[in-house]
Design an enzyme around this catalytic site. Structure first.
Site: not given
Ligand code: IPM
Ligand code: MG
Length: 366
Positions: A143, A194, A227, A251, A255
């Site tokens: 970001y 990751k 993932d 982020d 959700d």
């Protein structure tokens, strides 16, 4: 003796002002239980600030907000401002507040209310009893990393760039908070990265592992690729206690975690900076996880519960009190048990009421 605190109110756009109104009423009713009194000052942020002042957040307003003891935000953005340059989009106000107030830790609890469990898209057996704290790093990562932007390469092709960067202190402070929170909860941290592909998250994994070994070996730690974490959240969400991750993965996963519970309209969040040396209120920004929902704005349809619960988080995390916070949380459970629902909770046969009516029921229940 009553303690006075200053609260900066940033209602923002869309349904923001409507949900903030209910949340403030709940705050004013609950605060005396802990002998607190709040003086409120409102500032325009996001699209409404763009319309009024041509910038999403005025420098002077930012300086004033910094002086407050805590910040309560509704939501920013909407289709009206979508085509604008990135530098002045409503979302910039949010990112600037996070960066300038140094709110590096974003807490997004995903818990399921027994009263609304059938509103979840997943089966009751899968989501029953989930209590996950998503801890998202909020002021670093892709970001904010540089270089960034869109330029043209030597062959004349346009090229877009963002950079994922994390420094050792940035990783360590969020990991430390994750371990501290786990000690107050069920003693488990899942760190999501990751590391099989991205070097920056290989560093993330190294630092989390070292901190665990050196200082927090009483906490259970496991690492998960992002993932797989996305899949595990749907497959078996009860395995998670504290889930700590970087800005972008957080982020997305927050959700996803929010939807396990049935409605994003129920979920609060807290963004925290460093605790003050020697005590005193910890500056935080509290906001619902949902956005500005322009499609239902101004129609008295929005669910104020996420914002009301954000106020409860504020009372706990910024002001260190629990009677008022508990009164708010109990009121939410009571009102849901009485069958009050807003349109976002799609249970069959639910009695749908407006923002004002459910807000009034909440205030009465405190
Ligand atoms: C969030 C939102 C923001 C983010 C947007 C509005 C900038 O999606 O708080 O999760 O991406 O952080
Ligand atoms: Mg988001």
């Amino acid at each position: 003796m009553t303690t006075q605190y200053k609260l900066a109110l940033l209602p923002g756009d869309g349904i923001g002002p409507e949900v903030i109104e209910s949340a403030v009423e709940c705050l004013q009713k609950a605060a005396p239980l802990d002998d607190l009194e709040f003086s409120l000052t409102e500032y325009k942020v996001g699209g409404c600030a763009l319309d009024a002042y041509k910038v999403p957040l005025r420098d002077g307003d930012l300086e004033e907000v910094k002086k407050a003891d805590s910040v309560l935000l509704g939501a920013v953005g909407g289709p009206k401002w979508e085509g604008l340059d990135y530098a002045i989009r409503p979302e910039r106000a949010l990112l600037r507040l996070r960066a300038e107030l140094e709110l590096f830790a974003n807490l997004r609890p995903a818990t399921v209310f027994p009263e609304t469990i059938d509103a979840s898209a997943l089966k009751r057996e899968v989501v029953e009893g989930i209590d996950i704290m998503v801890l998202r790093e909020l002021t670093g990562g892709i970001y904010f990393g540089t270089p960034k932007g869109v330029d043209t390469d030597p062959d004349g092709n346009r090229r877009g760039v963002n950079t994922m960067v994390y420094t050792e202190p940035e990783i360590e402070r969020i990991a430390r908070l994750a371990f501290e929170m786990a000690r107050q909860r069920r003693g488990k941290v899942t760190s999501v990265d990751k590391a099989n592909v991205l070097e920056v998250t290989e560093l993330w994994r190294d630092i989390v592992t070292k901190l665990h070994k050196d200082e927090y070996s009483d906490v259970e730690l496991n690492h998960m690729y992002v993932d797989n974490a996305a899949m595990q959240l749907i497959r078996n969400p009860r395995q998670f206690d504290v889930l700590v991750t970087g800005n972008l993965f957080g982020d997305i996963l927050s959700d996803e975690a929010a939807m396990l519970t049935g409605s994003i309209g129920l979920l609060p969040s807290a963004s925290l900076g460093k605790a003050k040396e020697g005590g005193g209120p910890r500056l935080g920004m509290y906001e619902p996880v949902h956005g500005s929902a322009p499609d239902i704005a101004g129609q008295d349809k929005a669910n104020p519960i996420a914002t009301v619960l954000s106020v409860a988080m504020m009372l706990r995390y910024s002001f260190g009190v629990s009677k008022s916070a508990e009164a708010i949380e109990k009121a939410v459970s009571k009102v849901l048990a009485e069958g009050y629902r807003t349109a976002d909770i799609a249970e069959p046969g639910a009695k749908i009421v407006g923002t004002k009516e459910i807000g009034k029921a909440l205030v009465d229940a405190i």
